[in-house]
Enzyme design. Structure first.
Site, PDB file in Angstrom:
ATOM      1  N   ARG A  35       0.925  -1.303  -0.092  1.00 33.32           N
ATOM      2  CA  ARG A  35       0.086  -0.064  -0.226  1.00 33.32           C
ATOM      3  C   ARG A  35       0.508   1.747   0.106  1.00 33.32           C
ATOM      4  O   ARG A  35       0.779   2.376  -0.726  1.00 33.32           O
ATOM      5  CB  ARG A  35      -0.744  -0.187   1.069  1.00 33.32           C
ATOM      6  CG  ARG A  35      -2.017   1.450   1.718  1.00 33.32           C
ATOM      7  CD  ARG A  35      -2.326   1.474   3.213  1.00 33.32           C
ATOM      8  NE  ARG A  35      -3.242   0.002   3.248  1.00 33.32           N
ATOM      9  CZ  ARG A  35      -3.514   0.124   4.212  1.00 33.32           C
ATOM     10  NH1 ARG A  35      -2.896   0.806   5.056  1.00 33.32           N
ATOM     11  NH2 ARG A  35      -4.371  -1.369   4.415  1.00 33.32           N
ATOM     12  N   TYR A  36       1.633   0.915   1.186  1.00 34.00           N
ATOM     13  CA  TYR A  36       2.658   2.315   0.840  1.00 34.00           C
ATOM     14  C   TYR A  36       3.884   2.379   0.171  1.00 34.00           C
ATOM     15  O   TYR A  36       4.250   0.614   0.144  1.00 34.00           O
ATOM     16  CB  TYR A  36       3.193   2.101   2.172  1.00 34.00           C
ATOM     17  CG  TYR A  36       2.208   3.147   2.702  1.00 34.00           C
ATOM     18  CD1 TYR A  36       1.361   4.115   3.228  1.00 34.00           C
ATOM     19  CD2 TYR A  36       1.518   1.831   4.520  1.00 34.00           C
ATOM     20  CE1 TYR A  36       0.372   4.517   3.924  1.00 34.00           C
ATOM     21  CE2 TYR A  36       0.765   2.143   4.985  1.00 34.00           C
ATOM     22  CZ  TYR A  36       0.372   3.446   5.052  1.00 34.00           C
ATOM     23  OH  TYR A  36      -0.613   3.636   5.636  1.00 34.00           O
TER      24      TYR A  36
ATOM     25  N   ARG B  11       7.525   0.062   2.079  1.00 33.95           N
ATOM     26  CA  ARG B  11       7.159  -1.567   2.980  1.00 33.95           C
ATOM     27  C   ARG B  11       5.651  -1.806   2.619  1.00 33.95           C
ATOM     28  O   ARG B  11       4.707  -1.563   1.779  1.00 33.95           O
ATOM     29  CB  ARG B  11       6.858  -0.869   4.406  1.00 33.95           C
ATOM     30  CG  ARG B  11       6.074   0.637   4.977  1.00 33.95           C
ATOM     31  CD  ARG B  11       6.528   1.526   5.507  1.00 33.95           C
ATOM     32  NE  ARG B  11       5.659   2.757   5.608  1.00 33.95           N
ATOM     33  CZ  ARG B  11       5.016   3.302   5.328  1.00 33.95           C
ATOM     34  NH1 ARG B  11       6.005   3.413   4.357  1.00 33.95           N
ATOM     35  NH2 ARG B  11       4.332   4.273   5.861  1.00 33.95           N
TER      36      ARG B  11
ATOM     37  N   CYS C 200      -2.361 -18.472  14.141  1.00 34.55           N
ATOM     38  CA  CYS C 200      -2.207 -17.646  15.188  1.00 34.55           C
ATOM     39  C   CYS C 200      -2.142 -18.307  15.857  1.00 34.55           C
ATOM     40  O   CYS C 200      -2.150 -19.634  16.389  1.00 34.55           O
ATOM     41  CB  CYS C 200      -2.917 -16.167  15.327  1.00 34.55           C
ATOM     42  SG  CYS C 200      -2.638 -15.731  13.807  1.00 34.55           S
TER      43      CYS C 200
ATOM     44  N   CYS D  80      -7.939 -13.863  18.250  1.00 33.69           N
ATOM     45  CA  CYS D  80      -8.496 -12.925  19.413  1.00 33.69           C
ATOM     46  C   CYS D  80      -9.913 -12.631  18.997  1.00 33.69           C
ATOM     47  O   CYS D  80     -10.089 -12.723  18.604  1.00 33.69           O
ATOM     48  CB  CYS D  80      -7.165 -11.553  19.718  1.00 33.69           C
ATOM     49  SG  CYS D  80      -5.374 -12.463  19.478  1.00 33.69           S
TER      50      CYS D  80
ATOM     51  N   CYS E 209     -10.370  -9.725  16.150  1.00 29.40           N
ATOM     52  CA  CYS E 209      -8.939  -9.053  15.406  1.00 29.40           C
ATOM     53  C   CYS E 209      -9.686  -8.876  14.332  1.00 29.40           C
ATOM     54  O   CYS E 209     -11.042  -9.208  13.546  1.00 29.40           O
ATOM     55  CB  CYS E 209      -8.266 -11.296  14.778  1.00 29.40           C
ATOM     56  SG  CYS E 209      -7.773 -11.245  12.881  1.00 29.40           S
TER      57      CYS E 209
ATOM     58  N   ARG F 196      -8.544  -9.512  10.763  1.00 30.49           N
ATOM     59  CA  ARG F 196      -7.809 -10.143  10.267  1.00 30.49           C
ATOM     60  C   ARG F 196      -9.156 -11.392  10.124  1.00 30.49           C
ATOM     61  O   ARG F 196      -8.788 -12.255   9.475  1.00 30.49           O
ATOM     62  CB  ARG F 196      -6.645 -10.308   9.210  1.00 30.49           C
ATOM     63  CG  ARG F 196      -6.523  -9.569   8.803  1.00 30.49           C
ATOM     64  CD  ARG F 196      -4.844  -9.944   8.098  1.00 30.49           C
ATOM     65  NE  ARG F 196      -3.738  -8.470   7.125  1.00 30.49           N
ATOM     66  CZ  ARG F 196      -2.774  -8.456   7.998  1.00 30.49           C
ATOM     67  NH1 ARG F 196      -2.424  -8.638   9.076  1.00 30.49           N
ATOM     68  NH2 ARG F 196      -2.750  -6.701   7.577  1.00 30.49           N
TER      69      ARG F 196
ATOM     70  N   ASP G 299     -11.325  -1.577  14.382  1.00 31.60           N
ATOM     71  CA  ASP G 299     -11.345  -1.405  12.829  1.00 31.60           C
ATOM     72  C   ASP G 299     -12.467  -2.132  12.670  1.00 31.60           C
ATOM     73  O   ASP G 299     -14.048  -2.155  13.237  1.00 31.60           O
ATOM     74  CB  ASP G 299     -10.855  -2.368  11.546  1.00 31.60           C
ATOM     75  CG  ASP G 299      -9.286  -2.492  11.973  1.00 31.60           C
ATOM     76  OD1 ASP G 299      -9.436  -0.643  11.033  1.00 31.60           O
ATOM     77  OD2 ASP G 299      -8.510  -2.412  12.320  1.00 31.60           O
TER      78      ASP G 299
ATOM     79  N   ASP H 213      -7.000   2.656  10.464  1.00 36.35           N
ATOM     80  CA  ASP H 213      -7.095   2.365   8.983  1.00 36.35           C
ATOM     81  C   ASP H 213      -7.650   2.842   8.357  1.00 36.35           C
ATOM     82  O   ASP H 213      -8.699   1.551   8.750  1.00 36.35           O
ATOM     83  CB  ASP H 213      -6.637   0.927   9.315  1.00 36.35           C
ATOM     84  CG  ASP H 213      -5.417   0.180   9.009  1.00 36.35           C
ATOM     85  OD1 ASP H 213      -5.263   1.024   7.842  1.00 36.35           O
ATOM     86  OD2 ASP H 213      -4.384  -0.025   8.990  1.00 36.35           O
TER      87      ASP H 213
ATOM     88  N   LYS I 266      -3.438   4.425   6.718  1.00 36.85           N
ATOM     89  CA  LYS I 266      -3.890   5.061   8.260  1.00 36.85           C
ATOM     90  C   LYS I 266      -3.412   6.545   8.243  1.00 36.85           C
ATOM     91  O   LYS I 266      -2.905   7.046   7.722  1.00 36.85           O
ATOM     92  CB  LYS I 266      -2.140   3.964   9.098  1.00 36.85           C
ATOM     93  CG  LYS I 266      -2.599   3.109   9.648  1.00 36.85           C
ATOM     94  CD  LYS I 266      -1.217   2.684  10.286  1.00 36.85           C
ATOM     95  CE  LYS I 266      -1.156   1.253  10.276  1.00 36.85           C
ATOM     96  NZ  LYS I 266      -1.129   0.577   8.891  1.00 36.85           N
TER      97      LYS I 266
HETATM   98  C1  LIG Z   1       0.214  -1.074   8.571  1.00 38.15           C
HETATM   99  C2  LIG Z   1       0.818  -0.950   7.593  1.00 38.15           C
HETATM  100  C3  LIG Z   1       1.958  -0.940   7.224  1.00 38.15           C
HETATM  101  C4  LIG Z   1       3.346  -0.089   8.509  1.00 38.15           C
HETATM  102  O1  LIG Z   1       2.139   1.145   8.027  1.00 38.15           O
HETATM  103  P1  LIG Z   1       3.779   1.883   8.741  1.00 38.15           P
HETATM  104  O2  LIG Z   1       2.520   3.363   9.174  1.00 38.15           O
HETATM  105  O3  LIG Z   1       4.991   2.233   7.993  1.00 38.15           O
HETATM  106  O4  LIG Z   1       3.847   1.482  10.226  1.00 38.15           O
HETATM  107  C5  LIG Z   1       2.776  -1.117   6.026  1.00 38.15           C
HETATM  108  N1  LIG Z   1       1.178  -1.564   4.536  1.00 38.15           N
HETATM  109  C6  LIG Z   1       0.142  -1.603   5.215  1.00 38.15           C
HETATM  110  C7  LIG Z   1      -0.435  -2.514   4.111  1.00 38.15           C
HETATM  111  C8  LIG Z   1      -0.454  -1.709   6.341  1.00 38.15           C
HETATM  112  O5  LIG Z   1      -1.659  -1.542   6.384  1.00 38.15           O
HETATM  113  S1  SF4 Z   2      -5.226  -9.795  16.119  1.00 38.01           S
HETATM  114 FE1  SF4 Z   2      -5.648 -11.823  14.773  1.00 38.01          FE
HETATM  115  S2  SF4 Z   2      -3.583 -12.069  13.470  1.00 38.01           S
HETATM  116 FE2  SF4 Z   2      -3.328 -10.588  15.013  1.00 38.01          FE
HETATM  117  S3  SF4 Z   2      -2.713 -12.774  16.644  1.00 38.01           S
HETATM  118 FE3  SF4 Z   2      -4.597 -12.184  16.926  1.00 38.01          FE
HETATM  119  S4  SF4 Z   2      -5.661 -13.548  16.005  1.00 38.01           S
HETATM  120 FE4  SF4 Z   2      -3.911 -13.634  15.270  1.00 38.01          FE
END
Ligand SMILES: *Cc1c(COP(=O)(O)O)cnc(C)c1O
Ligand code: SF4
Length: 377
Positions: A105-106, A109, A118, A122, A125, A127, A287, A324, A331
């Site tokens: 996305r960025y 990174r 996992c 959680c 979570c 995801r 989220d 996010d 973010k």
């Molecule tokens: C959160 C996230 C990052 C990391 O973002 P930083 O602001 O550098 O911590 C990178 N890629 C994705 C897709 C993210 O959701």
């Molecule tokens: S927040 Fe989601 S991805 Fe992270 S450890 Fe918990 S269950 Fe796993």
């Protein structure tokens, strides 16, 4: 190598075996514990994954129905309540996923998801849907398209291992993946996003530390949400990570009924810095994940919390409060603004203690000020 009960570095395997490994085991566990809420939770267990290591279960105070450890681990019937506006892919991981297992996305990174497993699932979570759908564990072959993408994108500097939990890989699997990443010349850092130091701290063995050791700068970002998660085992795990020379940060999720009270959040943030040496990085607003509305606070509540923390705790302990955005828009910092009014170079700020401060900027612009032959100002 011994795997007997006296070998301390195999403790984590027993910790998983003796914990709750699926919904059926949770039902039995709750029966033994005399829990009566099982009915709704059973249906949740059919829909979303359940796993809780024994050591995390041991931190639950069963006499308290609002126990913050329990809320994060034990399924709740409200997880099946989906509100309009909640999303399957709340932060748009899919929107920026050019190949499987990767989100970019960025510019500098990218996220790599080596596993959707996992050590604990959680309840909050973000995801949880992806984790349910992609039940598969690690395979290097499945990551090849993502690795080729990383190799081709020379603008990448940080590779973020997330999941699932990358520290659920075996030592050998992790080391193999790390070596592949080290061979990519434009990468500067491996960032590991993990909840293992919280939910299965015994997994952070000397052997795992060795497997993680890298020629690349390594940053470990933990996920502690409550001061009671800072257990003796977690302290040992984090000390090992720091002693190995890894940068240690933490991100938390703001969770109603878990850490949304000022005293609790202050104790968590101070514990992270003073007991674990983990710098609070992000505090995530909860989220729009489906079925987690019972964990969601308002943004106004989050801001009030941040305002209460500023000045009260060390600046080192302050996280950045972020949201996010859905759809992969990234973010945004949503912490409180301290600007009350602004007119040209005249500002008025709220002070941390609740007052107002009028401030005038002084800049070396042409025509302003006079020469001062004494050099005094
Ligand atoms: C959160 C996230 C990052 C990391 O973002 P930083 O602001 O550098 O911590 C990178 N890629 C994705 C897709 C993210 O959701
Ligand atoms: S927040 Fe989601 S991805 Fe992270 S450890 Fe918990 S269950 Fe796993």
């Amino acid at each position: 190598m011994s795997e007997g009960p006296s070998d301390p570095d195999r403790r984590w395997q027993r910790d998983l075996q003796r914990g709750v490994r699926n919904a059926a085991e949770l039902a039995k566990f709750e029966e033994r514990a005399g829990e009566l809420e099982g009915d709704g939770a059973g249906a949740v267990g059919d829909r979303f994954k359940v796993r809780i290591p024994a050591s995390y279960l041991a931190h639950i105070d069963w006499s308290d129905p609002d126990d913050p450890i329990r809320k994060q681990a034990i399924p709740d019937p409200r997880e099946l309540v989906f509100l309009p506006g909640e999303l399957l892919d709340p932060i748009g991981d899919e929107a920026h996923s050019p190949v499987p297992h990767l989100t970019h996305r960025y510019p500098t990174r990218a996220l790599l998801v080596p596993t959707y497993i996992c050590s604990m699932y959680c309840r909050h979570c973000f995801r949880k849907e992806a984790i349910n759908d992609e039940g598969t564990g690690f395979s290097m072959a499945a990551l090849e398209p993502a690795l080729a993408y990383i190799e081709a994108h020379t603008e990448l500097r940080e590779l973020i291992l997330t999941g699932g939990d990358p520290l659920t890989l075996s030592d050998l699997q992790y080391a193999a993946l790390r070596e592949r990443l080290e061979a990519i010349p434009h990468l500067r850092m491996i960032r590991v996003h993990t909840r293992v130091p919280v939910s299965l701290p015994t997994r952070v063995t000397p052997e795992l530390i060795t497997a993680m050791g890298s020629s690349l700068m390594t940053c470990v970002v933990t996920h502690f949400n409550h001061p009671r998660e800072i257990s003796e085992e977690a302290i040992v795990a984090c000390r090992r990570l720091r002693e190995a020379g890894f940068m240690l940060l933490n991100q938390s999720v703001l969770l109603a009924g878990v850490n949304d009270r000022l005293e609790v959040m202050a104790e968590l943030l101070e514990g992270l810095v003073y007991k674990l040496g983990a710098k609070p990085y992000y505090l995530h607003h909860c989220d729009l994940t489906r079925g987690v509305s019972h964990f969601r606070t308002s943004i106004e509540q989050g801001r009030a919390l941040l305002r209460g923390l500023r000045g009260r705790i060390s600046g080192l302990c302050m996280p950045e409060y972020v949201l996010d955005l859905p759809g992969g828009d990234g973010k945004v910092p949503i912490g409180p603004s301290y600007e009350q009014a602004h007119d040209g170079r005249r500002w008025c700020f709220h002070t941390w203690a609740g007052g107002l401060h009028h401030y005038r900027e002084v800049l070396p612009s042409a025509g302003l000020g006079t020469l001062d032959p004494d050099g005094s100002r």
